[in-house]
Design an enzyme around this catalytic site. Sequence first.
Site, short mmCIF file in Angstrom:
data_model
loop_
_atom_site.label_atom_id
_atom_site.label_comp_id
_atom_site.label_asym_id
_atom_site.label_seq_id
_atom_site.Cartn_x
_atom_site.Cartn_y
_atom_site.Cartn_z
N HIS A 45 0.89 -1.41 0.10
CA HIS A 45 0.08 0.11 -0.07
C HIS A 45 1.08 1.29 -0.03
O HIS A 45 0.80 2.10 0.70
CB HIS A 45 -0.89 0.19 1.22
CG HIS A 45 -2.22 -0.93 1.04
ND1 HIS A 45 -3.37 -0.47 0.26
CD2 HIS A 45 -2.35 -2.19 1.37
CE1 HIS A 45 -4.32 -1.73 0.20
NE2 HIS A 45 -3.50 -2.57 0.97
N ASP A 47 2.77 1.99 -3.26
CA ASP A 47 3.13 2.13 -4.66
C ASP A 47 2.35 3.24 -5.04
O ASP A 47 2.61 4.26 -5.79
CB ASP A 47 2.93 0.91 -5.49
CG ASP A 47 1.53 0.40 -5.58
OD1 ASP A 47 0.57 0.83 -4.69
OD2 ASP A 47 1.23 -0.41 -6.35
N GLY A 136 -4.44 -12.17 -4.12
CA GLY A 136 -3.43 -10.94 -3.79
C GLY A 136 -2.14 -11.32 -4.49
O GLY A 136 -1.01 -10.98 -3.92
N SER A 139 -3.26 -11.83 -10.06
CA SER A 139 -3.89 -12.44 -11.40
C SER A 139 -4.35 -11.55 -12.53
O SER A 139 -4.20 -11.98 -13.57
CB SER A 139 -5.00 -13.50 -10.94
OG SER A 139 -6.11 -12.74 -10.40
N SER A 140 -4.73 -10.53 -12.05
CA SER A 140 -5.44 -9.55 -13.01
C SER A 140 -4.39 -8.85 -13.81
O SER A 140 -4.50 -8.85 -14.95
CB SER A 140 -6.45 -8.63 -12.40
OG SER A 140 -5.84 -7.89 -11.50
N GLU A 174 -6.04 -1.46 -16.34
CA GLU A 174 -6.63 -1.88 -15.20
C GLU A 174 -7.58 -0.75 -14.27
O GLU A 174 -8.64 -0.86 -14.04
CB GLU A 174 -5.60 -2.51 -14.19
CG GLU A 174 -6.32 -3.20 -13.02
CD GLU A 174 -5.52 -4.34 -12.34
OE1 GLU A 174 -4.54 -4.65 -12.98
OE2 GLU A 174 -6.01 -4.72 -11.44
N ASP A 186 2.26 -4.22 -9.60
CA ASP A 186 1.83 -5.47 -10.03
C ASP A 186 2.43 -5.81 -11.45
O ASP A 186 2.98 -6.78 -11.93
CB ASP A 186 0.32 -5.78 -9.75
CG ASP A 186 -0.02 -5.61 -8.34
OD1 ASP A 186 0.67 -5.50 -7.63
OD2 ASP A 186 -1.31 -5.52 -8.17
N TYR A 236 -10.18 -0.87 -1.19
CA TYR A 236 -8.92 -0.42 -1.93
C TYR A 236 -8.71 0.91 -2.07
O TYR A 236 -8.24 1.81 -1.86
CB TYR A 236 -8.63 -1.22 -3.03
CG TYR A 236 -7.15 -0.92 -3.67
CD1 TYR A 236 -6.08 -1.60 -3.06
CD2 TYR A 236 -7.13 -0.19 -4.76
CE1 TYR A 236 -4.69 -1.15 -3.65
CE2 TYR A 236 -5.89 0.06 -5.28
CZ TYR A 236 -4.96 -0.47 -4.81
OH TYR A 236 -3.68 -0.16 -5.25
C1 GLA Z 1 -2.95 -4.22 -5.35
C2 GLA Z 1 -2.60 -3.26 -6.01
C3 GLA Z 1 -1.04 -2.79 -5.99
C4 GLA Z 1 -0.61 -2.23 -4.70
C5 GLA Z 1 -1.18 -3.41 -3.79
C6 GLA Z 1 -1.00 -2.99 -2.21
O1 GLA Z 1 -2.19 -5.51 -5.48
O2 GLA Z 1 -2.86 -3.47 -7.48
O3 GLA Z 1 -0.93 -1.71 -6.94
O4 GLA Z 1 -1.39 -1.14 -4.34
O5 GLA Z 1 -2.61 -3.83 -3.62
O6 GLA Z 1 0.45 -3.02 -2.04
#
Ligand code: GLA
Length: 391
Positions: A45, A47, A136, A139-140, A174, A186, A236
């Site tokens: 949390h 990025d 977590g 996958s997307s 996304e 990601d 989120y």
């Molecule tokens: C998800 C989001 C990322 C990041 C994480 C938390 O995976 O896609 O961009 O914010 O949560 O670190």
Amino acid sequence: MTEFPHARILDARIHHAAAELHARARVTPKLAAIAPGRVNIVGEHVDYAGGVVLPFAIDRACVAVAAPSNALQFFALDLNQEWSFAAASDMHATKGSWQSYIQGVLTLAADVLAARNIRLHPMSVAITSTVPRGSGLSSSAALTVAIAKAVEGVHATALFDDPLELARLCQHAERNFAGVPCGIMDHAASVLGQHNRAIVLSCREPNSFHYTSTPSNLAWLVVDSGVSRSLAVGNYAALRNASDHAAQTLGVQFLWDATEEDLNAFAQNLTVPQRRAATHALGERNVLHALATADVAALKRELNASHQSLRDVLQVSCPELDHVVASAQRLGAGARLVGAGFGGCALVAVESPMADRVAAAIRDDFARRFALECNVIAVTPSNGARVVDLA
Ligand code: GLA
């Protein structure tokens, strides 16, 4: 871990997808685009707060087997669903659906190609993935990167010289088409991954990164809490919002840059969620600074510290994840939730010779507490997205 080597499972998936593509679309498969999921060692949390993250690509991946054809056709083999249309302009996916991720990538890739006077070629694509969905492990992001690499393969051209530009395109797909206000981590991890290395990625533009080796005597376990979560709904986006507003109030461009003094001086101007976001970002920065990736003890300690902040400060954990993390820590491993939280997986770092024993104990502990089985897999830092020629 006594597990069938995952490379062979991926190979089998590629063969399966190729056979399905041939049978369903009557085309000769040309290539397989392979895009991995990721875990993140520390920097959760942050990025979207301009922070530094430390992910690595894992040996679980989304596979998109593709061939040029007469129409745009996508077969989601794992869901047994198909999506086809005559032209890119006919795409109308529902926000958040698997199709919306594809629509995003195709639309943005078509623009990049158009700027070079190349028209998006119709193509048939069969998709399958070994990245557990909604856990977590991104996958997307793996799906978007696989589709982008498939587009590159079908057109026999790279969309960009800079791999981070490709990650950015997927992030925008996304955000703007699936409706998830995610950061860059990601997609960057999926694109940049390297065998036995983690990526030290600065998440502010222009993004920069370098690699750091992960200790060879360390095993990485991923424990699925079984609690599924969706990034698209509520939490989120709210966290991200709080982070942005906290930065504004503290007078910094990125929350990552806020200091303890800023926080003390302006604490009363922050809402509770904003204060939590700021305190967590500060904590993750300290964790990152204290981290020496070659030092196993430091790694485990900082993983644990990060989980504590995610659980107590940001409050994105859940009882199942806390239980897994506590079991792992009791056994001498380092552990924390990975990804956005609200369920999903925990990452466990443990000396390789202890991995089987720790995995079994975590499973037993979980079954005793929740009367449910939790899935534990071993993952290794792996290479990033690639295209394999099948013709
Ligand atoms: C998800 C989001 C990322 C990041 C994480 C938390 O995976 O896609 O961009 O914010 O949560 O670190």
